[in-house]
Scaffold this motif. Structure first.
Motif, PDB file in Angstrom:
ATOM      1  N   ARG A  32     -49.313 -25.847   0.285  1.00  0.00           N
ATOM      2  CA  ARG A  32     -49.704 -24.616   0.965  1.00  0.00           C
ATOM      3  C   ARG A  32     -48.469 -23.795   1.344  1.00  0.00           C
ATOM      4  N   HIS A  33     -47.399 -24.471   1.748  1.00  0.00           N
ATOM      5  CA  HIS A  33     -46.160 -23.751   2.062  1.00  0.00           C
ATOM      6  C   HIS A  33     -45.600 -23.052   0.817  1.00  0.00           C
ATOM      7  N   ALA A  34     -45.673 -23.718  -0.323  1.00  0.00           N
ATOM      8  CA  ALA A  34     -45.169 -23.113  -1.556  1.00  0.00           C
ATOM      9  C   ALA A  34     -45.980 -21.870  -1.917  1.00  0.00           C
ATOM     10  N   LEU A  35     -47.313 -21.946  -1.752  1.00  0.00           N
ATOM     11  CA  LEU A  35     -48.159 -20.788  -2.038  1.00  0.00           C
ATOM     12  C   LEU A  35     -47.836 -19.635  -1.092  1.00  0.00           C
ATOM     13  N   THR A  36     -47.667 -19.941   0.183  1.00  0.00           N
ATOM     14  CA  THR A  36     -47.313 -18.904   1.157  1.00  0.00           C
ATOM     15  C   THR A  36     -45.982 -18.254   0.807  1.00  0.00           C
ATOM     16  N   THR A  37     -45.009 -19.061   0.443  1.00  0.00           N
ATOM     17  CA  THR A  37     -43.692 -18.526   0.092  1.00  0.00           C
ATOM     18  C   THR A  37     -43.762 -17.652  -1.151  1.00  0.00           C
ATOM     19  N   LEU A  38     -44.506 -18.100  -2.155  1.00  0.00           N
ATOM     20  CA  LEU A  38     -44.624 -17.323  -3.389  1.00  0.00           C
ATOM     21  C   LEU A  38     -45.283 -15.969  -3.148  1.00  0.00           C
ATOM     22  N   THR A  39     -46.336 -15.950  -2.324  1.00  0.00           N
ATOM     23  CA  THR A  39     -46.992 -14.670  -2.057  1.00  0.00           C
ATOM     24  C   THR A  39     -46.068 -13.740  -1.275  1.00  0.00           C
ATOM     25  N   GLY A  40     -45.288 -14.294  -0.350  1.00  0.00           N
ATOM     26  CA  GLY A  40     -44.343 -13.470   0.388  1.00  0.00           C
ATOM     27  C   GLY A  40     -43.256 -12.899  -0.503  1.00  0.00           C
ATOM     28  N   VAL A  41     -42.699 -13.729  -1.393  1.00  0.00           N
ATOM     29  CA  VAL A  41     -41.674 -13.258  -2.323  1.00  0.00           C
ATOM     30  C   VAL A  41     -42.260 -12.226  -3.280  1.00  0.00           C
ATOM     31  N   ALA A  42     -43.483 -12.491  -3.751  1.00  0.00           N
ATOM     32  CA  ALA A  42     -44.119 -11.540  -4.661  1.00  0.00           C
ATOM     33  C   ALA A  42     -44.347 -10.194  -3.985  1.00  0.00           C
ATOM     34  N   ALA A  43     -44.802 -10.211  -2.732  1.00  0.00           N
ATOM     35  CA  ALA A  43     -45.022  -8.956  -2.009  1.00  0.00           C
ATOM     36  C   ALA A  43     -43.734  -8.161  -1.882  1.00  0.00           C
ATOM     37  N   ALA A  44     -42.651  -8.816  -1.535  1.00  0.00           N
ATOM     38  CA  ALA A  44     -41.371  -8.122  -1.401  1.00  0.00           C
ATOM     39  C   ALA A  44     -40.889  -7.590  -2.739  1.00  0.00           C
ATOM     40  N   GLY A  45     -41.010  -8.389  -3.788  1.00  0.00           N
ATOM     41  CA  GLY A  45     -40.564  -7.944  -5.105  1.00  0.00           C
ATOM     42  C   GLY A  45     -41.374  -6.780  -5.643  1.00  0.00           C
TER      43      GLY A  45
ATOM     44  N   GLY B  18     -49.100  -9.086  -0.066  1.00  0.00           N
ATOM     45  CA  GLY B  18     -48.784  -9.149   1.355  1.00  0.00           C
ATOM     46  C   GLY B  18     -49.966  -9.581   2.193  1.00  0.00           C
ATOM     47  N   GLY B  19     -51.158  -9.140   1.806  1.00  0.00           N
ATOM     48  CA  GLY B  19     -52.359  -9.571   2.513  1.00  0.00           C
ATOM     49  C   GLY B  19     -52.588 -11.065   2.367  1.00  0.00           C
ATOM     50  N   ALA B  20     -52.346 -11.590   1.149  1.00  0.00           N
ATOM     51  CA  ALA B  20     -52.492 -13.034   0.936  1.00  0.00           C
ATOM     52  C   ALA B  20     -51.488 -13.803   1.787  1.00  0.00           C
ATOM     53  N   TRP B  21     -50.238 -13.289   1.829  1.00  0.00           N
ATOM     54  CA  TRP B  21     -49.220 -13.954   2.662  1.00  0.00           C
ATOM     55  C   TRP B  21     -49.620 -13.933   4.130  1.00  0.00           C
ATOM     56  N   ALA B  22     -50.098 -12.781   4.604  1.00  0.00           N
ATOM     57  CA  ALA B  22     -50.488 -12.665   6.009  1.00  0.00           C
ATOM     58  C   ALA B  22     -51.653 -13.596   6.330  1.00  0.00           C
ATOM     59  N   GLY B  23     -52.619 -13.688   5.409  1.00  0.00           N
ATOM     60  CA  GLY B  23     -53.758 -14.568   5.649  1.00  0.00           C
ATOM     61  C   GLY B  23     -53.350 -16.031   5.715  1.00  0.00           C
ATOM     62  N   LEU B  24     -52.497 -16.455   4.785  1.00  0.00           N
ATOM     63  CA  LEU B  24     -52.040 -17.845   4.791  1.00  0.00           C
ATOM     64  C   LEU B  24     -51.212 -18.143   6.040  1.00  0.00           C
ATOM     65  N   THR B  25     -50.342 -17.213   6.427  1.00  0.00           N
ATOM     66  CA  THR B  25     -49.524 -17.407   7.621  1.00  0.00           C
ATOM     67  C   THR B  25     -50.391 -17.457   8.870  1.00  0.00           C
ATOM     68  N   ALA B  26     -51.405 -16.580   8.936  1.00  0.00           N
ATOM     69  CA  ALA B  26     -52.297 -16.572  10.097  1.00  0.00           C
ATOM     70  C   ALA B  26     -53.087 -17.874  10.195  1.00  0.00           C
ATOM     71  N   GLU B  27     -53.533 -18.392   9.054  1.00  0.00           N
ATOM     72  CA  GLU B  27     -54.268 -19.671   9.078  1.00  0.00           C
ATOM     73  C   GLU B  27     -53.389 -20.794   9.606  1.00  0.00           C
TER      74      GLU B  27
ATOM     75  N   ARG C 107     -44.593  -1.003  -6.863  1.00  0.00           N
ATOM     76  CA  ARG C 107     -45.990  -1.353  -7.191  1.00  0.00           C
ATOM     77  C   ARG C 107     -46.721  -1.630  -5.882  1.00  0.00           C
ATOM     78  N   ARG C 108     -47.082  -0.560  -5.205  1.00  0.00           N
ATOM     79  CA  ARG C 108     -47.578  -0.665  -3.844  1.00  0.00           C
ATOM     80  C   ARG C 108     -48.913  -1.390  -3.742  1.00  0.00           C
ATOM     81  N   ARG C 109     -49.831  -1.108  -4.660  1.00  0.00           N
ATOM     82  CA  ARG C 109     -51.152  -1.742  -4.576  1.00  0.00           C
ATOM     83  C   ARG C 109     -51.035  -3.259  -4.727  1.00  0.00           C
ATOM     84  N   ALA C 110     -50.292  -3.667  -5.746  1.00  0.00           N
ATOM     85  CA  ALA C 110     -50.106  -5.113  -5.949  1.00  0.00           C
ATOM     86  C   ALA C 110     -49.350  -5.729  -4.774  1.00  0.00           C
ATOM     87  N   ALA C 111     -48.362  -4.990  -4.249  1.00  0.00           N
ATOM     88  CA  ALA C 111     -47.613  -5.502  -3.111  1.00  0.00           C
ATOM     89  C   ALA C 111     -48.511  -5.668  -1.897  1.00  0.00           C
ATOM     90  N   THR C 112     -49.430  -4.738  -1.699  1.00  0.00           N
ATOM     91  CA  THR C 112     -50.363  -4.831  -0.572  1.00  0.00           C
ATOM     92  C   THR C 112     -51.255  -6.062  -0.697  1.00  0.00           C
TER      93      THR C 112
END
Length: 489
Positions: free
Chosen positions: A236-249, A263-272, A255-260
């Motif tokens: 789960r940590h690896a998935l969270t990290t990948l989504t965060g890196v992907a959002a930043a990249g 970023g939403g996936a990262w925020a959801g995983l972090t919030a959980e 690519r704002r839509r994809a970044a959003t």
């Protein structure tokens, strides 16, 4: 009871409290208490005056595994009771320890205590307190655990590649169990106060992920099940990290839509993750703030430490396995008296060179005197302990007690002991070198797939030397053998 107490310490003030508690305890007294100062340098510790013998040793700041090894190797008793310097023993602890150890059969290598972690009664435990509380469910915790010294010698003690107080105790217990021993649950209870490591303590604890990589390398992918643990959160940590890196990249490339979405996936995983950690705690503003911030930091930090650990353990491990008699120590026929152990010239220096290079060491020794009735397993063990004291540590001892007529799989020139040593050490047998003084040593190496090095003595047969020159390697002495082994490995 014939036991010593070993306490590794970095000079925490709780050490004095522990020593006074042991002094007040009712029951058989230890032969001695060995306090191992693991600070890199400094003046000797000032310890309270108590009624039994206390020895101070230094381990040079190499971590608790090295400190415990320093302590037990200096002890001379049958049992070694390890205590952490921040625990507190009850008034009847020595009596309870004696009862736990009394009558344990030779197949039982250790006795583990039950830990009690006192928690505040007026609120829920915070994150640090819950982390300490988890120790009460650990299967093998060296905060209070007693081991037979002979079992520690056999498996080589604690693996000093574990640099912190994490996983080194579980690794030792797994190796002891793989060697055929059992670990008994004791009835003594020891108090372990809850730790408080500061605002970012949970982030710093992620360094243990590097040690998890070493556990996987040594004990296989199912090591968590072997230790009685759950699956962990690394995936789960690896998935969270990948989504965060992907959002930043994606944001950096416009690519704002994809970044959003990322970023939403990262925020959801972090919030959980944060919610999971906040729910059982006191839910004070400070604790909630700490959980939210550290829940964002932990996934990438955990992944970075695990990657570091994986890169470290992927370096191919190597081992040198020595015959005992006439290779490490002077040959005395059917030696059963530890007082007769005399290292051969150059053995200590040669072993030191190999250790400095990070090579694991073991001993593979035929002891047919047991089968012939000239020796007992206890006398062989006592001699091996003396060898380990003078020349150790060795990470594994493999001894064949059979005679030539027994047709066992372990007696050299058969490969059983070499294969078993490689398995215990977690080393590919092709990365092993076997050093000995007879043809049986190099033949066992060849049969196992290892490299053999013959060190001829006056007892080595001429045809054995000739065969070794053709099929293996020949060294003039143990020092030259160590150099050859380094070249091969």
């Amino acid at each position: 009871m014939n036991y010593s107490i070993v306490i590794p310490t970095t000079g925490r003030p709780q050490l004095a409290t522990l020593l006074r508690a042991l002094d007040a305890s009712r029951g058989p007294r230890p032969a001695e208490v060995i306090v191992v100062d693991d600070r890199p340098a400094g003046e000797p510790l000032t310890l309270p005056r108590i009624r039994f013998r206390v020895r101070q040793l230094r381990s040079g700041g190499r971590g608790p595994a090295a400190a415990r090894n320093t302590g037990w190797r200096a002890a001379r008793t049958e049992w070694i009771a390890f205590l952490d310097d921040d625990v507190l023993t009850d008034v009847d602890w020595t009596q309870r320890l004696s009862e736990d150890l009394d009558g344990l059969g030779d197949t039982v290598a250790a006795s583990v205590a039950r830990l009690d972690v006192p928690l505040p009664g007026y609120r829920r435990p915070d994150d640090d307190e819950r982390d300490t509380l988890a120790l009460t469910g650990a299967r093998w915790i060296t905060a209070d655990m007693a081991y037979r010294r002979s079992a520690l010698v056999e498996v080589g003690g604690f693996d000093e590649r574990f640099p912190r107080a994490f996983r080194e105790d579980a690794d030792l217990a797994l190796r002891v169990c793989k060697a055929g021993y059992r670990i008994a649950d004791g009835r003594r209870v020891t108090t372990h106060p809850a730790r408080s490591g500061g605002f970012l303590a949970s982030v710093r604890r992620q360094r243990g992920n590097a040690d998890n990589a070493l556990m996987r390398a040594k004990h296989g992918r199912h090591w968590r099940q072997l230790t009685g643990e759950g699956p962990g959160r690394l995936g789960r940590h690896a998935l969270t990290t990948l989504t965060g890196v992907a959002a930043a990249g994606l944001a950096a490339t416009g690519r704002r839509r994809a970044a959003t979405l990322a970023g939403g996936a990262w925020a959801g995983l972090t919030a959980e993750f944060a919610t999971r950690r906040i729910a059982p705690g006191p839910r004070t503003p400070r604790e909630i703030t700490r959980m939210v911030l550290t829940s964002a930091l932990i996934p990438p930090v955990a992944c970075a430490h695990r990657l570091r650990g994986e890169l470290r353990v992927r370096e191919p491990a190597a081992a040198v396995l020595f015959d005992r008699d006439d290779t490490l120590i002077e040959d005395v026929p059917y030696l059963g008296d530890p007082a007769g152990v005399r290292p051969v010239p150059g053995a200590a220096a040669a072993l030191g060179v190999l250790r400095s290079a990070g090579v694991q060491l073991g001993v593979v020794s035929n002891q047919s005197g047991v089968a012939r009735g000239y020796l007992t397993t206890d006398s062989v063990r006592a001699v091996n302990e003396r060898v380990d004291e003078l020349l150790g540590p060795f990470q594994t001892w493999q001894v064949c007690p059979h005679g030539p007529e027994d047709a066992c799989a372990c007696r050299k020139p058969r490969p059983g002991m070499v294969l078993r040593a490689a398995e215990v050490l977690g080393v590919d047998v092709r990365r092993c070198v076997v050093v000995g003084d007879t043809g049986a040593d190099v033949e066992a190496a060849a049969a196992a797939g290892a490299t053999g090095v013959l060190v001829p003595t006056a007892r080595t047969l001429p045809d054995e030397v000739e065969r070794a020159r053709r099929d293996a390697l020949v060294a003039t002495d143990v020092t030259a053998a160590a150099r050859l082994a380094m070249e091969v490995l």
